[in-house]
Design an enzyme around this catalytic site. Structure first.
Site, short mmCIF file in Angstrom:
data_model
loop_
_atom_site.label_atom_id
_atom_site.label_comp_id
_atom_site.label_asym_id
_atom_site.label_seq_id
_atom_site.Cartn_x
_atom_site.Cartn_y
_atom_site.Cartn_z
CB SER A 52 73.32 7.63 69.66
OG SER A 52 72.10 7.53 69.94
N1 SAM Z 1 69.10 8.20 73.01
C1 SAM Z 1 69.55 7.56 73.30
C2 SAM Z 1 71.24 7.67 74.19
O1 SAM Z 1 71.36 9.00 74.39
O2 SAM Z 1 71.47 6.83 75.34
C3 SAM Z 1 69.27 6.01 72.89
C4 SAM Z 1 68.89 5.48 72.68
S1 SAM Z 1 69.05 3.52 72.12
C5 SAM Z 1 69.81 3.98 69.99
C6 SAM Z 1 67.48 3.13 71.33
C7 SAM Z 1 65.90 3.35 72.71
O3 SAM Z 1 64.87 3.26 71.78
C8 SAM Z 1 66.30 1.95 73.26
O4 SAM Z 1 66.66 2.54 74.75
C9 SAM Z 1 65.18 1.31 73.09
O5 SAM Z 1 64.26 0.84 74.30
C10 SAM Z 1 64.04 2.01 73.26
N2 SAM Z 1 63.38 2.49 71.77
C11 SAM Z 1 62.65 1.26 71.34
N3 SAM Z 1 61.44 1.00 70.54
C12 SAM Z 1 61.18 1.54 71.48
C13 SAM Z 1 59.65 2.21 71.32
N4 SAM Z 1 58.66 2.01 71.05
N5 SAM Z 1 59.45 3.45 72.66
C14 SAM Z 1 60.15 3.59 73.68
N6 SAM Z 1 61.11 3.17 73.08
C15 SAM Z 1 61.42 2.61 72.24
#
Ligand code: SAM
Length: 207
Positions: A52
């Site tokens: 992000s």
């Molecule tokens: N906070 C993270 C960082 O600083 O790198 C950014 C994460 S990215 C915007 C969103 C993440 O949510 C992705 O890695 C995706 O695979 C995960 N994601 C999506 N749906 C999910 C779920 N139901 N459970 C766990 N992770 C999930």
């Protein structure tokens, strides 16, 4: 990054600002993108996912209102960068990621940085982490079509859930505070527009 992108836009929580000054964000991106690690933008981390934007990490973390004693849950470990910020600011961090390779890479970096107060699990974070509930704060770093009920149920009374909710392309960032033992009894505050990748799961987008 902290002065021009975060302080300048009004984030005031000194603990959040300090954590963001301390954590080496370039370790959480691919080597080819290291020179952009402190830029004012999200960056790809593989598997169609992103780390992000720094300001969004700061804004969401500030909204969790952490003092240091909390047990927190993160949904969407991704690169592990937000996880490291939480590990600086709370006592215990539980983080769920649905993509195993991202979870493994994040674990490696967090171990190298000695964040031993973090547990990571691969799975559907829309179900929360029931065995470890209740949580003082929960952060969801992917965009949800609605607020997943299990996450509100797993909030402590007075606990805060910070989550982007809306359509596939843009969402509103909400802070949901649980007010009583009734999970319907919540205060919802809109914190502004945002744009996240999809939260995919039983209580998220279905694909
Ligand atoms: N906070 C993270 C960082 O600083 O790198 C950014 C994460 S990215 C915007 C969103 C993440 O949510 C992705 O890695 C995706 O695979 C995960 N994601 C999506 N749906 C999910 C779920 N139901 N459970 C766990 N992770 C999930």
């Amino acid at each position: 990054m902290v002065d021009s992108q975060i302080r300048a836009r009004g984030v005031r929580d000194e603990r959040v600002l300090k954590a963001m000054e301390k954590i080496p964000r370039h370790l959480f991106v691919e080597p080819a993108l290291e020179d952009q690690a402190y830029a004012d933008t999200p960056l790809p981390i593989g598997e169609g996912q992103t780390i992000s934007q720094p300001y969004m990490v700061a804004l969401m973390t500030e909204a969790m209102n952490l003092k240091g004693h909390e047990k927190v849950l993160e949904i969407g470990t991704g690169s592990g960068y937000q996880t490291a910020i939480l590990a600086e600011l709370a006592e215990q961090v539980f983080s769920v990621e649905r993509i195993a390779s991202l979870a493994a890479q994040a674990r490696k970096i967090l171990d190298a940085l000695k964040y031993f107060n973090v547990a990571i699990r691969v799975g559907d974070g829309t179900l929360g982490w029931k065995e470890e509930a209740p949580f003082d704060a929960i952060i969801v770093t992917a965009g949800a079509p609605h607020i997943p009920r299990p996450l509100v149920e797993q909030l402590a009374i007075g606990g805060r859930l910070v989550i982007p909710v809306g359509g596939r392309f843009t969402q509103e960032l909400y802070r949901v505070t649980r007010l009583s033992s009734d999970p319907e009894d919540v205060k919802k505050e809109a914190l502004g527009g945002c744009r996240f990748v999809d939260l995919i799961g039983e209580h998220g987008w279905r694909h």
